[in-house]
Scaffold this motif. Structure first.
Motif, PDB file in Angstrom:
ATOM      1  N   ARG A 155       0.842  -1.198   0.000  1.00 42.41           N
ATOM      2  CA  ARG A 155       0.000   0.000   0.000  1.00 42.41           C
ATOM      3  C   ARG A 155       0.880   1.252   0.000  1.00 42.41           C
ATOM      4  NH1 ARG A 155      -4.500  -0.726   4.676  1.00 42.41           N
ATOM      5  NH2 ARG A 155      -5.446   1.062   3.627  1.00 42.41           N
ATOM      6  N   TYR A 156       1.960   1.206   0.783  1.00 37.46           N
ATOM      7  CA  TYR A 156       2.861   2.351   0.890  1.00 37.46           C
ATOM      8  C   TYR A 156       4.292   1.849   1.020  1.00 37.46           C
ATOM      9  CZ  TYR A 156      -1.725   3.747   2.637  1.00 37.46           C
ATOM     10  OH  TYR A 156      -3.076   3.901   2.789  1.00 37.46           O
ATOM     11  N   ASN A 157       5.210   2.531   0.364  1.00 34.45           N
ATOM     12  CA  ASN A 157       6.612   2.141   0.410  1.00 34.45           C
ATOM     13  C   ASN A 157       7.483   3.129   1.180  1.00 34.45           C
ATOM     14  OD1 ASN A 157       6.536  -0.333  -1.194  1.00 34.45           O
ATOM     15  ND2 ASN A 157       5.994   0.999  -2.905  1.00 34.45           N
ATOM     16  N   GLY A 158       6.902   4.191   1.661  1.00 34.32           N
ATOM     17  CA  GLY A 158       7.649   5.178   2.432  1.00 34.32           C
ATOM     18  C   GLY A 158       6.697   6.060   3.212  1.00 34.32           C
ATOM     19  N   THR A 159       7.204   6.683   4.260  1.00 30.09           N
ATOM     20  CA  THR A 159       6.349   7.490   5.137  1.00 30.09           C
ATOM     21  C   THR A 159       5.750   8.688   4.409  1.00 30.09           C
ATOM     22  OG1 THR A 159       7.771   6.853   6.997  1.00 30.09           O
ATOM     23  CG2 THR A 159       6.266   8.701   7.343  1.00 30.09           C
ATOM     24  N   ILE A 160       6.592   9.450   3.725  1.00 28.12           N
ATOM     25  CA  ILE A 160       6.103  10.644   3.011  1.00 28.12           C
ATOM     26  C   ILE A 160       5.114  10.237   1.920  1.00 28.12           C
ATOM     27  CG2 ILE A 160       6.754  12.660   1.642  1.00 28.12           C
ATOM     28  CD1 ILE A 160       7.631  12.748   4.567  1.00 28.12           C
ATOM     29  N   GLU A 161       5.438   9.124   1.227  1.00 24.74           N
ATOM     30  CA  GLU A 161       4.535   8.630   0.179  1.00 24.74           C
ATOM     31  C   GLU A 161       3.179   8.263   0.775  1.00 24.74           C
ATOM     32  OE1 GLU A 161       3.730   4.690  -2.513  1.00 24.74           O
ATOM     33  OE2 GLU A 161       5.737   4.949  -1.657  1.00 24.74           O
ATOM     34  N   ALA A 162       3.192   7.707   1.978  1.00 26.96           N
ATOM     35  CA  ALA A 162       1.941   7.315   2.636  1.00 26.96           C
ATOM     36  C   ALA A 162       1.066   8.536   2.904  1.00 26.96           C
ATOM     37  CB  ALA A 162       2.241   6.585   3.945  1.00 26.96           C
ATOM     38  N   TYR A 163       1.663   9.587   3.441  1.00 27.72           N
ATOM     39  CA  TYR A 163       0.901  10.825   3.692  1.00 27.72           C
ATOM     40  C   TYR A 163       0.286  11.347   2.390  1.00 27.72           C
ATOM     41  CZ  TYR A 163       2.941  11.326   8.395  1.00 27.72           C
ATOM     42  OH  TYR A 163       3.316  11.147   9.701  1.00 27.72           O
ATOM     43  N   LYS A 164       1.096  11.385   1.339  1.00 26.53           N
ATOM     44  CA  LYS A 164       0.637  11.912   0.043  1.00 26.53           C
ATOM     45  C   LYS A 164      -0.450  11.034  -0.566  1.00 26.53           C
ATOM     46  CE  LYS A 164       4.973  14.236  -1.256  1.00 26.53           C
ATOM     47  NZ  LYS A 164       6.110  14.246  -2.225  1.00 26.53           N
ATOM     48  N   THR A 165      -0.252   9.696  -0.512  1.00 26.51           N
ATOM     49  CA  THR A 165      -1.203   8.760  -1.112  1.00 26.51           C
ATOM     50  C   THR A 165      -2.555   8.816  -0.402  1.00 26.51           C
ATOM     51  OG1 THR A 165       0.598   7.268  -1.750  1.00 26.51           O
ATOM     52  CG2 THR A 165      -1.624   6.348  -1.719  1.00 26.51           C
ATOM     53  N   ILE A 166      -2.530   8.845   0.910  1.00 25.30           N
ATOM     54  CA  ILE A 166      -3.781   8.908   1.675  1.00 25.30           C
ATOM     55  C   ILE A 166      -4.523  10.198   1.367  1.00 25.30           C
ATOM     56  CG2 ILE A 166      -4.780   9.044   3.995  1.00 25.30           C
ATOM     57  CD1 ILE A 166      -2.432   7.240   4.931  1.00 25.30           C
ATOM     58  N   ALA A 167      -3.792  11.318   1.338  1.00 26.48           N
ATOM     59  CA  ALA A 167      -4.421  12.612   1.049  1.00 26.48           C
ATOM     60  C   ALA A 167      -4.998  12.641  -0.363  1.00 26.48           C
ATOM     61  CB  ALA A 167      -3.402  13.736   1.223  1.00 26.48           C
ATOM     62  N   LYS A 168      -4.301  11.995  -1.320  1.00 22.43           N
ATOM     63  CA  LYS A 168      -4.742  11.992  -2.713  1.00 22.43           C
ATOM     64  C   LYS A 168      -5.949  11.081  -2.928  1.00 22.43           C
ATOM     65  CE  LYS A 168      -3.079  11.061  -7.424  1.00 22.43           C
ATOM     66  NZ  LYS A 168      -1.924  10.596  -8.242  1.00 22.43           N
ATOM     67  N   GLU A 169      -5.908   9.871  -2.349  1.00 12.72           N
ATOM     68  CA  GLU A 169      -6.957   8.880  -2.586  1.00 12.72           C
ATOM     69  C   GLU A 169      -8.174   9.053  -1.679  1.00 12.72           C
ATOM     70  OE1 GLU A 169      -5.154   5.062  -2.237  1.00 12.72           O
ATOM     71  OE2 GLU A 169      -4.000   5.250  -4.108  1.00 12.72           O
ATOM     72  N   GLU A 170      -7.944   9.535  -0.463  1.00 11.70           N
ATOM     73  CA  GLU A 170      -9.043   9.626   0.508  1.00 11.70           C
ATOM     74  C   GLU A 170      -9.348  11.056   0.946  1.00 11.70           C
ATOM     75  OE1 GLU A 170      -8.494   6.728   3.713  1.00 11.70           O
ATOM     76  OE2 GLU A 170      -6.991   5.716   2.461  1.00 11.70           O
ATOM     77  N   GLY A 171      -8.558  11.989   0.415  1.00  6.09           N
ATOM     78  CA  GLY A 171      -8.753  13.378   0.806  1.00  6.09           C
ATOM     79  C   GLY A 171      -8.060  13.680   2.124  1.00  6.09           C
ATOM     80  N   ILE A 172      -8.017  14.953   2.489  1.00  2.03           N
ATOM     81  CA  ILE A 172      -7.387  15.343   3.747  1.00  2.03           C
ATOM     82  C   ILE A 172      -8.065  14.648   4.933  1.00  2.03           C
ATOM     83  CG2 ILE A 172      -6.934  17.288   5.295  1.00  2.03           C
ATOM     84  CD1 ILE A 172      -5.139  17.213   2.865  1.00  2.03           C
ATOM     85  N   ARG A 173      -9.373  14.410   4.791  1.00  2.00           N
ATOM     86  CA  ARG A 173     -10.102  13.737   5.882  1.00  2.00           C
ATOM     87  C   ARG A 173      -9.542  12.339   6.144  1.00  2.00           C
ATOM     88  NH1 ARG A 173     -16.465  13.972   5.056  1.00  2.00           N
ATOM     89  NH2 ARG A 173     -16.298  12.773   7.001  1.00  2.00           N
ATOM     90  N   GLY A 174      -8.946  11.725   5.103  1.00  2.00           N
ATOM     91  CA  GLY A 174      -8.377  10.392   5.283  1.00  2.00           C
ATOM     92  C   GLY A 174      -7.243  10.369   6.298  1.00  2.00           C
ATOM     93  N   LEU A 175      -6.503  11.486   6.382  1.00  3.50           N
ATOM     94  CA  LEU A 175      -5.408  11.567   7.338  1.00  3.50           C
ATOM     95  C   LEU A 175      -5.914  11.710   8.773  1.00  3.50           C
ATOM     96  CD1 LEU A 175      -3.005  13.915   5.341  1.00  3.50           C
ATOM     97  CD2 LEU A 175      -2.613  11.505   5.867  1.00  3.50           C
ATOM     98  N   TRP A 176      -7.160  12.139   8.897  1.00  3.14           N
ATOM     99  CA  TRP A 176      -7.766  12.255  10.227  1.00  3.14           C
ATOM    100  C   TRP A 176      -8.822  11.166  10.445  1.00  3.14           C
ATOM    101  CZ3 TRP A 176      -5.057  16.450   8.694  1.00  3.14           C
ATOM    102  CH2 TRP A 176      -4.384  17.164   9.694  1.00  3.14           C
ATOM    103  N   LYS A 177      -8.691  10.072   9.662  1.00  8.59           N
ATOM    104  CA  LYS A 177      -9.633   8.964   9.785  1.00  8.59           C
ATOM    105  C   LYS A 177      -9.520   8.333  11.171  1.00  8.59           C
ATOM    106  CE  LYS A 177     -11.200   4.863   7.299  1.00  8.59           C
ATOM    107  NZ  LYS A 177     -10.980   3.988   6.130  1.00  8.59           N
ATOM    108  N   GLY A 178     -10.661   8.078  11.785  1.00  6.38           N
ATOM    109  CA  GLY A 178     -10.660   7.465  13.108  1.00  6.38           C
ATOM    110  C   GLY A 178     -10.376   8.445  14.229  1.00  6.38           C
ATOM    111  N   THR A 179     -10.520   9.750  13.940  1.00  5.62           N
ATOM    112  CA  THR A 179     -10.220  10.753  14.964  1.00  5.62           C
ATOM    113  C   THR A 179     -11.107  10.586  16.201  1.00  5.62           C
ATOM    114  OG1 THR A 179      -9.435  12.369  13.352  1.00  5.62           O
ATOM    115  CG2 THR A 179     -10.122  13.222  15.484  1.00  5.62           C
ATOM    116  N   MET A 180     -12.409  10.374  15.994  1.00  4.24           N
ATOM    117  CA  MET A 180     -13.316  10.268  17.141  1.00  4.24           C
ATOM    118  C   MET A 180     -13.020   9.057  18.031  1.00  4.24           C
ATOM    119  SD  MET A 180     -14.784  13.026  17.113  1.00  4.24           S
ATOM    120  CE  MET A 180     -15.763  12.704  18.585  1.00  4.24           C
ATOM    121  N   PRO A 181     -12.849   7.829  17.441  1.00  2.00           N
ATOM    122  CA  PRO A 181     -12.470   6.716  18.323  1.00  2.00           C
ATOM    123  C   PRO A 181     -11.101   6.917  18.954  1.00  2.00           C
ATOM    124  CG  PRO A 181     -12.439   6.016  16.020  1.00  2.00           C
ATOM    125  CD  PRO A 181     -13.112   7.352  16.063  1.00  2.00           C
ATOM    126  N   ASN A 182     -10.213   7.626  18.243  1.00  2.00           N
ATOM    127  CA  ASN A 182      -8.887   7.882  18.806  1.00  2.00           C
ATOM    128  C   ASN A 182      -8.949   8.886  19.957  1.00  2.00           C
ATOM    129  OD1 ASN A 182      -6.241   7.076  18.814  1.00  2.00           O
ATOM    130  ND2 ASN A 182      -5.562   8.534  17.278  1.00  2.00           N
TER     131      ASN A 182
END
Length: 304
Positions: A155-182
């Motif tokens: 799914r991801y091969n590097g940390t920076i790539e992971a941030y970029k991929t999640i933001a691109k595929e799931e939107g900025i909200r994807g980076l805050w996914k699970g905020t309420m349970p967290n």
């Protein structure tokens, strides 16, 4: 007495902020394999499709770690470490480093601090930390969860790539996914962990059982880790499952919890309990002892 003695002048808020983040990173370096094993055990049994049903079964803490080393190599135990350290430096600095300052704010500087004020301070700093550092937690969990795959299929091969991929595929909200349970998890964790440590430490010192030294910090930390694991495990499992899920797999964190209960039963909420306790117990010991010593060392250096 081993270690630095308490200084006459209390540590400043800045010293606590920097010391907490640094101590948490040191604790993560020692305990990260246990955290990775915990994540793998928590997501085991989560069915995505017939083709994705796990072929590797994990059994127990050390069995999981042994299986990972055998099938994926030793480096897999530290998958997501970079994001984990980023998380701790930003997360622990807020939730632990600001705890005393927020506690003093709620008590208006009074020397008498009740349990209610401690709980309120723990909830506040825990929620603040999640709001600030949630993206690092999402990336850490996803790195820990992904099994051994070729670079083309990961799914991801590097940390920076992971941030970029999640933001691109799931939107900025994807980076805050699970905020309420967290937030729920960390309000529980912070309250239990910090308040229990605080109370045990005060109890040991006020009754003359131990002074403000390493044995006192060790005893308080192990007690805090055990209490936290019991109370926080169900929310932690839901948080891990939800943050690691593919888009659309669960409608919400509540839906994730209901699905788990329906398909896997109540025991699913305590999957990975032993690695959680081993991790939280050992993490608390390393973190609190390091934190207490760092605060004193930094104050000695500051006053010299």
């Amino acid at each position: 007495m081993v270690g630095f003695k308490p200084t006459d002048i209390p540590p400043t808020a800045t010293v606590k902020f920097i010391g907490a983040g640094t101590a948490a990173c040191i604790a993560d370096l020692f305990t990260f394999p246990l955290d990775t094993a915990k994540v793998r055990l928590q997501i085991q049994g989560e069915v995505k499709s017939a083709a994705e049903v796990a072929t590797v079964r994990y059994r127990g803490v050390f069995g999981t770690m042994a299986t990972m080393v055998k099938t994926e190599g030793a480096r897999s135990l530290y998958s997501g470490l970079v994001a984990g350290l980023q998380r701790q430096m930003s997360f622990a600095s807020v939730r632990i480093g600001l705890y005393d300052s927020v506690k003093q704010f709620y008590t208006k500087g009074s020397e008498h601090v009740g349990v209610g004020s401690r709980l309120l301070a723990g909830c506040t700093t825990g929620a603040m930390a999640v709001a600030f550092a949630q993206p690092t937690d999402v990336v850490k969990v996803r790195f820990q969860a992904q099994a051994n795959m070729s670079s083309q299929n990961r799914r991801y091969n590097g940390t920076i790539e992971a941030y970029k991929t999640i933001a691109k595929e799931e939107g900025i909200r994807g980076l805050w996914k699970g905020t309420m349970p967290n937030i729920a998890r960390n309000a529980i964790v912070n309250c239990t962990e910090l308040v229990t440590y605080d109370l045990i430490k005060d109890l040991l010192m006020k009754n003359g059982l131990l002074s403000d030294n390493l044995p006192c910090h060790f005893s308080s930390a192990i007690g805090a880790g055990f209490c936290t694991t019991i109370i926080a495990s169900p929310v932690d499992v839901v948080k891990t499952r939800y943050m690691n899920s593919a888009p659309g797999q669960y409608g919400s964190a509540l839906n994730c919890a209901v699905t788990m209960f329906t398909k896997e039963g109540l025991s699913a909420f305590y999957k990975g309990f032993m690695p959680s306790f081993l991790r939280l117990g050992s993490w608390n010991i390393v973190m609190f002892i390091t934190y207490e010593q760092l605060k004193r060392a930094m104050m000695v250096a500051r006053l010299s």
